[in-house]
Write an enzyme that holds these catalytic residues in place. Structure first.
Site, PDB file in Angstrom:
ATOM      1  N   GLU A 160      34.535  13.781   3.560  1.00 32.41           N
ATOM      2  CA  GLU A 160      35.768  14.548   3.338  1.00 32.41           C
ATOM      3  C   GLU A 160      35.818  15.867   4.107  1.00 32.41           C
ATOM      4  OE1 GLU A 160      36.402  15.100  -0.828  1.00 32.41           O
ATOM      5  OE2 GLU A 160      36.209  12.964  -1.307  1.00 32.41           O
ATOM      6  N   HIS A 195      28.975   7.196  -3.092  1.00 31.31           N
ATOM      7  CA  HIS A 195      29.415   7.545  -1.739  1.00 31.31           C
ATOM      8  C   HIS A 195      28.552   6.863  -0.676  1.00 31.31           C
ATOM      9  CE1 HIS A 195      32.597  10.308  -2.672  1.00 31.31           C
ATOM     10  NE2 HIS A 195      31.815  11.049  -3.432  1.00 31.31           N
ATOM     11  N   HIS A 239      28.751  27.113  -7.043  1.00 33.50           N
ATOM     12  CA  HIS A 239      29.353  28.338  -7.586  1.00 33.50           C
ATOM     13  C   HIS A 239      29.734  28.178  -9.053  1.00 33.50           C
ATOM     14  CE1 HIS A 239      29.283  30.794  -3.989  1.00 33.50           C
ATOM     15  NE2 HIS A 239      29.605  29.717  -3.299  1.00 33.50           N
ATOM     16  N   HIS A 280      28.917  14.646   2.011  1.00 36.09           N
ATOM     17  CA  HIS A 280      30.203  14.550   1.313  1.00 36.09           C
ATOM     18  C   HIS A 280      31.305  15.285   2.062  1.00 36.09           C
ATOM     19  CE1 HIS A 280      33.328  15.115  -1.737  1.00 36.09           C
ATOM     20  NE2 HIS A 280      32.805  14.066  -2.355  1.00 36.09           N
TER      21      HIS A 280
END
Length: 294
Positions: free
Chosen positions: A207, A239, A119, A177
């Protein structure tokens, strides 16, 4: 009367001579299209080739079209800059294009879900569209998981990229993620699509939901003793190497081992796999083909 006629005739000649210059000043700029690939970015040298490979796929698919790369993550850009490596932000990449004659841009989102990063790209594209003496149109392509049809397509692509050494009864866990953004719902939707093809294929997020604990509980409930861990990131960066495969006790690999499940991490990002990349490229084609420029 004769003098007035001569004045009118003189003015007409001046206007006639000036017309081409005025028309040239107001004439619409000739349309020219370009593509900007927008990746989150990485500071892990071993992970960066996955992004470069995607850029090369785009260049091969659009010969003659200018293709540039940008990183959306300011923290990654800043860290790279300290090492003398400059990768532009989306705004920097777009701002440089009008001087090259570009009028219309497809901003390729290399994100997995339509979360905050996506976004932000949409807002940046809107800011650069129709700027005076700037770009006429900037459109953002969809991330990997966006429309309903993306989920079965991506599920098939992910499973086709699973390790060939995987044996019956062994699980594969795709590690993403996760986010507090509502777009996190894409991960449970992907889990549903995967289960329709392979009941031993799971999704876990660092997360979000499904969490590591959710995935471990599902694996234990099915009595699975071995799980292959695969990044659900475009690149196998920090990650993937730490949260997924790291030696710390809270990594997924360590948590699985503590639960009595053998973990086999695979350090390759989704952008490295042609079948997954094809979904991103399909989204780019839809956006690029809709641009008004030629």
């Amino acid at each position: 009367m004769i003098r007035l006629s001569r004045i009118i005739l003189s003015l007409s000649l001046v206007l006639a001579l000036a017309a081409p210059a005025v028309a040239g000043h107001d004439a619409k700029k000739e349309a020219k299209r370009a593509i900007v690939v927008a990746a989150f970015g990485t500071t892990v040298p071993e992970a960066a080739p996955a992004i470069a490979k995607m850029v090369e796929r785009v260049r091969a698919a659009y010969p003659g079209v200018p293709v540039t790369l940008c990183y959306t993550a300011a923290m990654i850009r800043a860290k790279l800059a300290k090492d003398g490596k400059h990768v532009p932000s989306p705004a920097e990449a777009l701002a440089a294009l009008p001087d090259a004659g570009v009028t219309d841009v497809a901003l390729m989102s290399l994100q997995t879900i339509p979360g905050s990063e996506y976004h932000d790209l949409v807002r940046t594209a809107a800011a650069f569209s129709r700027m005076p003496k700037g770009l006429s149109h900037v459109a953002v392509s969809a991330p990997l998981l966006f429309e309903q049809d993306d989920f079965p397509a991506v599920s098939k692509a992910l499973l086709s990229a699973a390790p060939k050494d995987r044996k019956p009864g062994e699980a594969v866990v795709f590690v993403g993620h996760g986010t507090e953004h509502p777009a996190n719902m894409a991960y449970p939707a992907l889990q549903y699509s995967l289960w329709r093809i392979d009941p031993n294929a799971f999704v876990a997020t660092v997360e979000g939901t499904p969490s590591f604990d959710d995935a471990i509980a599902d694996l234990k409930a099915k009595g699975i003793k071995k799980a292959w861990l695969i990044p659900l990131f475009a690149v196998a960066g920090d990650h993937a190497r730490n949260d997924m495969a790291g030696k710390e006790k809270d990594s997924l690999a360590s948590s699985l081992a503590a639960a009595g499940i053998e973990a086999r991490p695979v350090l390759s990002g989704t952008a490295e796999h042609d079948a997954v990349a094809a979904v991103w490229l399909d989204h780019l084609k839809t956006t690029f083909d809709a641009l008004p420029g030629k």
